[in-house]
Structure formats: structure tokens, C-alpha cells
Design a protein around this motif. Structure first.
Motif, PDB file in Angstrom:
ATOM      1  N   LEU A  49     -24.079  69.307 -44.673  1.00 54.54           N
ATOM      2  CA  LEU A  49     -24.655  69.561 -43.343  1.00 54.54           C
ATOM      3  C   LEU A  49     -24.526  68.326 -42.460  1.00 54.54           C
ATOM      4  CD1 LEU A  49     -27.796  71.592 -44.485  1.00 54.54           C
ATOM      5  CD2 LEU A  49     -25.837  72.482 -43.201  1.00 54.54           C
ATOM      6  N   GLU A  50     -24.685  67.170 -43.071  1.00 50.03           N
ATOM      7  CA  GLU A  50     -24.575  65.933 -42.306  1.00 50.03           C
ATOM      8  C   GLU A  50     -23.163  65.772 -41.748  1.00 50.03           C
ATOM      9  OE1 GLU A  50     -26.172  62.632 -44.527  1.00 50.03           O
ATOM     10  OE2 GLU A  50     -25.126  61.212 -43.212  1.00 50.03           O
ATOM     11  N   ARG A  55     -19.963  69.739 -35.062  1.00 49.80           N
ATOM     12  CA  ARG A  55     -20.589  70.650 -34.106  1.00 49.80           C
ATOM     13  C   ARG A  55     -22.061  70.774 -34.446  1.00 49.80           C
ATOM     14  NH1 ARG A  55     -18.053  76.071 -34.038  1.00 49.80           N
ATOM     15  NH2 ARG A  55     -15.979  75.226 -34.342  1.00 49.80           N
ATOM     16  N   LYS A  56     -22.842  71.270 -33.494  1.00 49.33           N
ATOM     17  CA  LYS A  56     -24.252  71.506 -33.780  1.00 49.33           C
ATOM     18  C   LYS A  56     -24.344  72.525 -34.897  1.00 49.33           C
ATOM     19  CE  LYS A  56     -26.632  70.447 -29.599  1.00 49.33           C
ATOM     20  NZ  LYS A  56     -27.104  70.888 -28.298  1.00 49.33           N
ATOM     21  N   LEU A  59     -32.196  73.562 -35.290  1.00 46.44           N
ATOM     22  CA  LEU A  59     -31.077  72.631 -35.291  1.00 46.44           C
ATOM     23  C   LEU A  59     -31.218  71.690 -36.480  1.00 46.44           C
ATOM     24  CD1 LEU A  59     -28.615  71.590 -33.700  1.00 46.44           C
ATOM     25  CD2 LEU A  59     -30.183  70.029 -32.523  1.00 46.44           C
ATOM     26  N   TRP A  60     -30.140  71.551 -37.248  1.00 45.53           N
ATOM     27  CA  TRP A  60     -30.208  70.646 -38.391  1.00 45.53           C
ATOM     28  C   TRP A  60     -30.165  69.196 -37.924  1.00 45.53           C
ATOM     29  CZ3 TRP A  60     -27.579  66.564 -40.493  1.00 45.53           C
ATOM     30  CH2 TRP A  60     -27.985  66.174 -41.790  1.00 45.53           C
ATOM     31  N   GLU A 110     -21.271  74.671 -25.996  1.00 47.85           N
ATOM     32  CA  GLU A 110     -20.705  73.768 -27.004  1.00 47.85           C
ATOM     33  C   GLU A 110     -20.413  74.543 -28.269  1.00 47.85           C
ATOM     34  OE1 GLU A 110     -23.127  69.990 -27.557  1.00 47.85           O
ATOM     35  OE2 GLU A 110     -24.506  71.392 -26.605  1.00 47.85           O
ATOM     36  N   ASP A 111     -19.547  73.985 -29.081  1.00 49.64           N
ATOM     37  CA  ASP A 111     -19.301  74.597 -30.383  1.00 49.64           C
ATOM     38  C   ASP A 111     -20.548  74.460 -31.240  1.00 49.64           C
ATOM     39  OD1 ASP A 111     -16.778  75.352 -29.824  1.00 49.64           O
ATOM     40  OD2 ASP A 111     -15.812  73.607 -30.763  1.00 49.64           O
ATOM     41  N   PHE A 112     -20.853  75.492 -31.978  1.00 47.83           N
ATOM     42  CA  PHE A 112     -21.990  75.411 -32.890  1.00 47.83           C
ATOM     43  C   PHE A 112     -21.714  76.248 -34.126  1.00 47.83           C
ATOM     44  CE2 PHE A 112     -23.906  79.628 -32.393  1.00 47.83           C
ATOM     45  CZ  PHE A 112     -23.330  80.073 -31.208  1.00 47.83           C
ATOM     46  N   ALA A 113     -22.523  76.047 -35.156  1.00 47.54           N
ATOM     47  CA  ALA A 113     -22.394  76.834 -36.370  1.00 47.54           C
ATOM     48  C   ALA A 113     -23.778  77.271 -36.817  1.00 47.54           C
ATOM     49  CB  ALA A 113     -21.727  76.012 -37.474  1.00 47.54           C
ATOM     50  N   VAL A 114     -23.848  78.442 -37.427  1.00 45.63           N
ATOM     51  CA  VAL A 114     -25.111  78.925 -37.977  1.00 45.63           C
ATOM     52  C   VAL A 114     -24.922  79.073 -39.476  1.00 45.63           C
ATOM     53  CG1 VAL A 114     -26.927  80.618 -37.768  1.00 45.63           C
ATOM     54  CG2 VAL A 114     -25.289  80.352 -35.921  1.00 45.63           C
ATOM     55  N   PHE A 115     -25.721  78.333 -40.221  1.00 43.12           N
ATOM     56  CA  PHE A 115     -25.627  78.388 -41.682  1.00 43.12           C
ATOM     57  C   PHE A 115     -26.753  79.256 -42.234  1.00 43.12           C
ATOM     58  CE2 PHE A 115     -27.028  76.869 -45.848  1.00 43.12           C
ATOM     59  CZ  PHE A 115     -25.837  76.923 -46.573  1.00 43.12           C
TER      60      PHE A 115
END
Ligand code: SF4
Ligand code: SF4
Ligand code: SF4
Ligand code: SF4
Lengths: 326, 343
Positions: free
Chosen positions: B13-14, B20-21, B37-38, B85-90
Motif C-alpha cells: 500500500l505504501e 496514486r491515491k 484514504l490510505w 486524479e488517478d486513484f485506486a480502491v483496494f
């Protein structure tokens, strides 16, 4: 108890005293019970349930059910806390009393499936009552949890086992419960600094999705058209766009039910975000008790609530300054 | 095939957060999980699913569409859109992952909703398989496999870590740039982890539902069924079910006058609300029965009718837990599938 309620409902239906019965209908699992109107002994036999998961307060449904033309009387089962909501609705002339036959029933407290889940128990297939415990059958094996641990917050701080405004009681009448824990959390919030308290409420209210479950379930929220739904009011909202709007909805609601909220706890029960809404209302209850003398909304159908009646002994508005900003 | 031991999730995750967020589910009070938000130190929730669905990322509850400002005699039109912005959802489960393709059918069909499309283009879905489905889960009834969720990258949980597989070019590129954190693994482990999930999924009490009577073309059979009255009689019209639902997609558009400009915004609406179908000439859905019926007919009949048979519910079970009166799509489905006049 379930069988006693069913038998009494059958009798009253059979004797023609009532034409319908407002009660609880069993669901897929033990906890997903639905309020329902039963019209025959067969329906009662098949679906009627009364157990430790019948938290839903039936009183608000009476506004509609008791005003159906030509439908006759409806039997309603009221737990102690529900009976106060009923009493308050009668006082506000929201229910046609002549069309209701209210039966007070005893209550040992209602469980909340989320409290069971909070103990790490998931995949709940069924729940059995065994003495002091619930035996919970799950997808991952059986688990045991004490009934007390599964009780809803409002039941742990129940105000009274004594009913208000019922035509008949099943079982022994109960007694008031001393308020020793009911206001603990309110007192904790009062002891905070205004900044801390603001932070606390922002944290809670920021989760609100404005689903309106708290309002729609609330027996004190019985306006036919809520300001928040009425485009002509100028403040109608379907979603809160910012923290101000999030706060506003809750502040207006809390003020509007002040002096009329019976602390039935339905708002907190239904909130999908587990926001402790009852604390707002309880703060008002505590203040009313302290400033106007002990008062319990819904306890009687007559008389006036202290916020809408004037007596010479009433506190002056300046009490706000004297009490500081608590 | 790549493998990520749980102990290395934080490092993943880091590293990902540098690209990206990245949003992850975190625990709140009383079993409540929500996407956040991580940031270094954020603890990823072990909860099966979030209280609110993941649709918020692509279809937020409120959003400004356009602004109008008047200067002198001119009307200026303000476009509030910013490049997202680019982001990701885990942590997206199979049910929510499928909900995106359902929302796509609504928002990306011609003419595409550019607000939604923009977020979809910038979002990366990192889905995770389920190891402990709940009794309220019935994704399998709609042909969704909780052991193999859709998404740009699938993380198959084996209890000690994740088998990681990219399903799209976007996902592929994302994994490429993070290759340092993963181990290499073979597919047998992934297969075994899936089988473990399947064994539980096979025992789900609502895992198979009588869907034969639903789907496109069934409007006539179902619309006038008398059971709608008793099913809807205690519904309080709160809309909770629609707000927690990953596939509910209705919104309202309104104007807000700030004094300096008029902002046109949209926000989620609910078919359960009394003014949902209000129009100049009145309201065709006068009672809660009609509103209630709409929600279920939409998911079980109208949506499949217009979308090649695909149902508009993913069986996430959120409405089963959230409804104040314990009414839900499963009860509706089971009741209507029973007897009734076969015509
Ligand atoms: S029930 Fe909870 S989430 Fe819904 S409007 Fe009330 S406080 Fe907000
Ligand atoms: S209808 Fe209920 S179970 Fe189906 S997708 Fe919506 S919230 Fe989930
Ligand atoms: S519905 Fe299926 S995919 Fe969704 S959380 Fe439950 S098991 Fe997982
Ligand atoms: S079905 Fe339940 S959650 Fe949905 S509007 Fe009716 S009472 Fe609210």
C-alpha cells in the motif's frame, strides 16, 4: 409469551372486538422481523412472532392504520417504551383512539443483531434463547453470547417497565427503572469542552447518509410533509452537501422533537451508520427534567409538555448563560 | 502469478500510494467499515464489507454539474469539472465489483455520463475475494463468484496472503510498476484458495434463489400481484435500502442559488420517496406500495429487460441488514415466487 399474545389476538379477532392485529412477523433469520398487520387466525398462526428481537415500535403505524375508513378497530401490542410513543401520539391527536385496542406486553429488553456481530460472531443463521444466553447458530459453528451482551443500548438504559395508555395488559405491570445509567453518556458529553463536543458530533454526523430512516421511524416525527421534503420550505434537501447541512438536519430534528421525544430509541436502532442519535434527544430530556422538573413525554394523554406551556415558575432564557455553554 | 503475504500488505500500500491515491476499508465502531484514504499507519479492516457500498467512488452522493453566473448582461456558464486524479480502491468484494459493470450499463451507454466516465477512467479497482461470507450474502444467486471477483486486479485471499492477478491493461501496468513487493507463485495455490471460498459459498442460506419468475418480459405477471400490498405495508419509505445499495443509480438534479451564482447539482434520489415521480401534472405513484414495487421491479424485471437479462441486484445483502423493518429483496423475491396465479 408469544403463544399468550397469539391466543389473545385470536380471541379478540374471534369476538369481533378488533378486525386486525398489528404485530411482528418472522423473517429469514431470527433478527429480521417485520411489523405486519394480521387479519386472520391462520395468518397469526403462520407468521406472528414475539421474542427478543421485536425491537420495532409499532405505535407510529397507528396513525395510518387507525384512520382507514370502515376498517374497524385494530389491536396493537405495545412494549412499555412503545406505549409512551403511543401516549404521546394520542396527546397530539395523531391517532384515532376509538379505532385502537392497545394491549401492553411485558419486555425483558430487545436484542440487536449488530451487538452480536460486534462480538466477532458472523454468518448468523439462527438464534435460540437458552436461559441467560443466546445460542447462535452460524455458518462457522455455534456460538454463545449472553442475552445482556446482545441487548440494544436503549434496553440497557430502559426508563420504565410500566406502560402508558393501554386498554389491557398481558402479564404483570412493571415498574419504573431508576435512571442511573440513562444519562451517563450525556453527562460525559456535557463535561467536554465545547470544542471537544463539537468534534464528537462532527465525527458522528459526518457519517450520515441522509437516508431519513431516523426521521421516518420516529413516532414524534409525524408531520405530513417534513420541511426537508418540501421544496417550498427553502431548505428541502435530499443529501447534505456540506457539514453545515449535515448538522442542520439533526439540529432541527432534535429541537422539533424536544419535549415530545419519549426516548423510545428507534432513531439509533435504525441508523445504518450507528450514529448515537438518542444522545441528542436525551440531552433535551435531561435539561427539561433539570429546568422544569421531572417530565416524561407520553406518560399521559392529557396535560401539556413543559416546552409549550407557560407557568410563572418557568426558567428565564438567561439560564443559558448561568449554566455556561453546557 | 504473483503472491503478496499479508505481512507485506502495508508495504504494497505504501508503494502503491506513491503512484496514486489509494482507498482501503477501515474499521469504525460497531462493526462498521468505511473506505478511507490510505496513509502510513492506516489499518486495513478485516470486515467482510463496508457499510456504504463502493459506488460512492464513481457516483458520489452529491456533485456539482454546472454553475451559472451573471455578470452585467452576460450569463457565464461555469464548468466545475476538474480532471480527477488517478486513484485506486483496494478491498472491493465481488458483489461491489460487479455493481460497477451494472452502473456502467446505465452511465456509459450512449450518451455517456461524462462525470461518471471521468471517474471510471481514473479509478483502478483492486478487488479481494471473500473468505467469510455472511448469511446475508447472495451474490452467488446472481452468478457472481465471491472467490473470483472482477476488477482491474484480483487479490485472492488464502488466509495468509493474496494471489494477485491483473485482469486489465490498467491493472497489468499497475502491477508492473510495483513488482518489487510480490513473490512469484503458481496457480495451484490460487485455485485452492478459491476452492476454500467456494465451499463456504455453497452453504450460503440464500445462495440460490427462485429467479425463474423474474427477468425481462415478466412485467405483466408481477406488476399486479396482490402480495405487493402486504410486502410494502410496513415500509416507512426511508430510502435506506437505496442509499446503501451498490446498484441503485437514481438521482435528482436541482439548482441552488448561492447568491453569487446558481449551482446545478445532482444528488442521490430514492424511488422510495414520495416526490420521486412528482411532475407538473401530479404524481403517478401515490402510495408507498407503488414506490416499493418500483424498487424491486426495477432490479428484477425492468433492468434485466433492458440489459440482456442481467439482474440489477448483486446480492451484497446490505439492504437486508440496514432496513429498519426487516423487509428486503430476498423476501420480495421468495414471496412472489410462491404460488400466485401462474399465467
Ligand atoms: S438514520 Fe442515520 S444515516 Fe440515516 S438520516 Fe438518520 S442519522 Fe443519517
Ligand atoms: S438490492 Fe440489496 S442486496 Fe441487492 S445490490 Fe442492492 S443492497 Fe445489495
Ligand atoms: S455478497 Fe458475495 S461477494 Fe459480496 S461480500 Fe458477500 S460473499 Fe463476498
Ligand atoms: S424497504 Fe426498508 S429500507 Fe427500504 S424504504 Fe422501506 S423501510 Fe426503508
Amino acid at each position: 409469551m408469544q403463544e399468550r399474545l397469539k391466543a389473545r389476538a385470536r380471541e379478540l379477532l374471534g369476538d369481533g372486538v378488533v378486525t386486525r392485529v398489528l404485530g411482528w412477523k418472522k423473517g429469514e433469520f431470527s433478527y429480521d422481523i417485520t411489523p405486519a398487520v394480521f387479519e386472520s387466525a391462520e395468518e397469526l398462526e403462520r407468521d406472528f412472532v414475539f421474542d427478543g428481537f421485536c425491537g420495532a415500535n409499532l405505535s407510529k403505524y397507528l396513525i395510518q392504520e387507525a384512520s382507514k375508513p370502515g376498517k374497524g378497530k385494530i389491536l396493537v401490542f405495545l412494549k412499555p417504551c412503545d406505549s409512551y410513543s403511543y401516549g404521546e401520539l394520542l396527546k397530539e391527536h395523531r391517532i384515532a383512539k376509538e379505532n385502537v385496542y392497545a394491549v401492553g406486553i411485558p419486555c425483558e429488553g430487545m436484542a440487536d443483531a449488530d451487538r452480536i456481530r460486534a462480538r466477532g460472531i458472523d454468518g448468523i443463521l439462527g438464534i435460540e434463547h437458552e436461559g441467560e444466553d443466546f445460542l447462535v447458530h452460524t455458518l462457522y459453528g455455534d456460538e454463545r453470547v449472553s442475552v445482556k451482551e446482545a441487548l440494544a443500548e436503549r434496553c440497557l438504559s430502559c426508563k420504565s417497565k410500566r406502560h402508558a395508555s393501554c386498554d389491557e395488559l398481558i402479564g404483570e405491570e412493571g415498574e419504573d427503572v431508576p435512571d442511573d445509567v440513562r444519562f451517563t453518556e450525556v453527562a460525559r458529553l456535557e463535561a467536554m469542552t465545547p470544542e471537544e463536543r463539537f468534534e464528537f458530533w462532527r465525527g458522528e454526523l459526518s457519517r450520515c447518509v441522509r437516508c431519513n430512516a431516523c426521521r421516518n421511524v420516529c413516532p414524534a416525527c409525524s408531520c405530513e410533509n417534513c420541511v426537508f421534503d418540501n421544496p417550498a420550505s427553502g431548505i428541502s434537501q435530499k443529501a447534505a452537501a456540506d457539514p453545515f447541512e449535515e448538522n442542520m438536519y439533526h439540529i432541527i430534528r432534535a429541537f422539533h422533537v424536544a419535549g415530545r421525544c419519549t426516548d423510545c430509541g428507534e432513531c439509533s436502532r435504525v441508523c445504518p451508520e450507528h450514529i448515537p442519535l438518542h444522545l441528542l434527544n436525551r440531552k433535551f430530556i435531561k435539561d427539561i427534567d433539570e429546568l422544569y422538573g421531572a417530565y416524561r413525554a407520553g406518560e399521559s394523554e392529557d396535560g401539556k409538555n413543559p416546552l409549550v406551556s407557560y407557568t410563572e415558575g418557568d426558567v428565564e432564557p438567561s439560564v443559558v448563560n448561568e449554566r455556561g455553554r453546557a | 502469478m504473483k503472491y503478496l503475504p499479508t505481512a507485506r500488505l502495508d508495504r504494497f500500500l505504501e508503494d502503491a500510494a506513491k503512484l496514486r491515491k489509494i482507498y482501503v476499508p477501515v474499521d469504525g465502531e460497531q462493526n462498521r467499515a468505511a473506505y478511507r484514504l490510505w496513509m502510513p499507519g492506516t489499518v486495513v479492516s478485516k470486515a467482510l464489507n463496508t457499510t456504504r457500498s463502493a459506488k460512492d467512488f464513481f457516483f458520489p452522493q452529491t456533485e456539482n454539474l454546472v454553475g451559472f453566473r451573471r455578470t452585467e448582461k452576460k450569463l457565464e456558464i461555469v464548468d466545475p469539472r476538474r480532471e480527477t486524479e488517478d486513484f485506486a480502491v483496494f478491498g472491493v468484494r465481488a458483489c461491489d465489483a460487479r455493481s460497477f459493470s451494472i452502473l456502467d450499463k446505465v452511465f456509459l451507454s450512449d450518451p455517456a455520463d461524462t462525470y461518471y466516465a471521468n471517474r471510471r477512467a481514473h479509478g483502478l479497482v483492486l478487488s479481494v475475494s471473500c473468505r467469510r461470507p455472511a448469511e446475508t450474502c447472495f451474490c452467488t444467486a446472481f452468478g457472481i463468484d465471491p472467490s473470483a471477483p472482477e476488477g482491474d486486479v484480483t487479490f485472492t485471499d488464502d488466509g495468509e496472503g493474496y494471489y494477485v492477478r491483473a485482469n486489465s491493461e490498467k491493472g497489468e501496468a499497475f502491477l508492473e510498476s510495483l513488482s518489487g513487493v510480490f513473490d512469484e507463485a503458481d496457480e495451484a495455490g490460487e485455485k485452492e484458495a478459491r476452492a476454500q471460498t467456494k465451499r463456504i459459498a455453497d452453504r450460503l442460506p440464500l445462495g440460490t434463489l427462485p429467479l425463474e419468475k423474474f427477468g425481462g418480459g415478466k412485467t405483466k405477471d408481477l406488476f399486479d400481484r396482490p402480495e405487493w400490498s402486504s410486502l410494502s405495508e410496513s415500509c416507512i419509505g426511508c430510502g435506506t435500502c437505496t442509499f446503501v445499495c451498490p446498484t441503485c443509480q437514481c438521482y435528482d438534479i436541482r439548482d441552488f442559488d448561492t447568491g453569487r451564482e446558481v449551482r446545478r447539482f445532482r444528488c442521490w434520489d430514492s424511488c422510495m420517496y414520495s416526490d420521486f415521480t412528482k411532475m407538473a401534472g401530479g404524481n403517478p405513484r401515490l402510495t408507498q406500495k407503488e414506490r416499493f414495487r418500483q424498487r424491486f421491479m426495477h432490479k428484477l424485471v425492468y433492468f434485466p429487460e433492458n440489459n440482456g437479462g442481467e439482474f440489477g441486484c448483486v446480492g451484497c445483502g446490505r439492504c437486508l441488514r440496514a432496513c429498519p423493518i426487516g423487509m428486503n429483496i430476498v423476501k420480495v423475491l421468495k414471496t412472489l415466487a410462491e404460488d400466485g396465479n401462474e399465467s
